[in-house]
Design a protein around this motif. Sequence first.
Motif, PDB file in Angstrom:
ATOM      1  N   ARG A  31      -7.489   3.614 -12.726  1.00 40.34           N
ATOM      2  CA  ARG A  31      -8.044   4.651 -11.850  1.00 40.34           C
ATOM      3  C   ARG A  31      -9.032   5.521 -12.629  1.00 40.34           C
ATOM      4  N   TYR A  57       3.589   3.786  -4.683  1.00 35.48           N
ATOM      5  CA  TYR A  57       2.792   4.715  -5.493  1.00 35.48           C
ATOM      6  C   TYR A  57       2.349   4.093  -6.813  1.00 35.48           C
ATOM      7  N   TYR A 105      -1.187   2.761  -7.049  1.00 36.67           N
ATOM      8  CA  TYR A 105      -2.273   3.720  -7.235  1.00 36.67           C
ATOM      9  C   TYR A 105      -2.194   4.351  -8.616  1.00 36.67           C
ATOM     10  N   GLU A 144       0.811  -1.215   0.000  1.00 37.35           N
ATOM     11  CA  GLU A 144       0.000   0.000   0.000  1.00 37.35           C
ATOM     12  C   GLU A 144       0.849   1.272   0.000  1.00 37.35           C
TER      13      GLU A 144
END
Length: 169
Positions: A143, A110, A113, A107
């Motif tokens: 995303r 980067y 994400y 998590e």
Amino acid sequence: SLICSPKVALLNIGEESTKGGDVVLQTYQLLSESKLNFIGNVEGRDILLGKADVIVCDGFVGNIVLKFAESVLGVLKRRLRNYAFKNIFRKLTFGLLARSLRKALKEFDYQEYGGVPFLGVNGVAIIGHGSSTAIAIKNMIYRAEETVQKKINQKIKEALKFYKTKTEV
């Protein structure tokens, strides 16, 4: 996952409401008077602890914090690797823990994400680093798809209309 009433905090040099420059003090006042779930000021040490769901700061400070946070994983990996390779016992121990550590620290990567929605445009724009890897770019595309599927822009527009109506009364 959607958080109905996210905890909003202001990044500051102290938790006290009287600390900070004029812009920060004015921001504190505005957030305090808003209908947001404003929990007050947080300090840099609170960011990774998850005390708030949203942390407000100016773009200069935000960029520094973001890039610092992104460096944490790489530094931690190098330190663990250097520690592990000092002797065979440490190397074996690290080898046994490596998979679990990778999962636990995922998590903080980067690339997982990819990027974040750039708010304020009438459409979907995901912003990422100029140095993004192929993995990060792939995740930016996911995303963007997620932003469209969850109708984020529509929800923001509805919330702003609702908020504007409430404040005009």
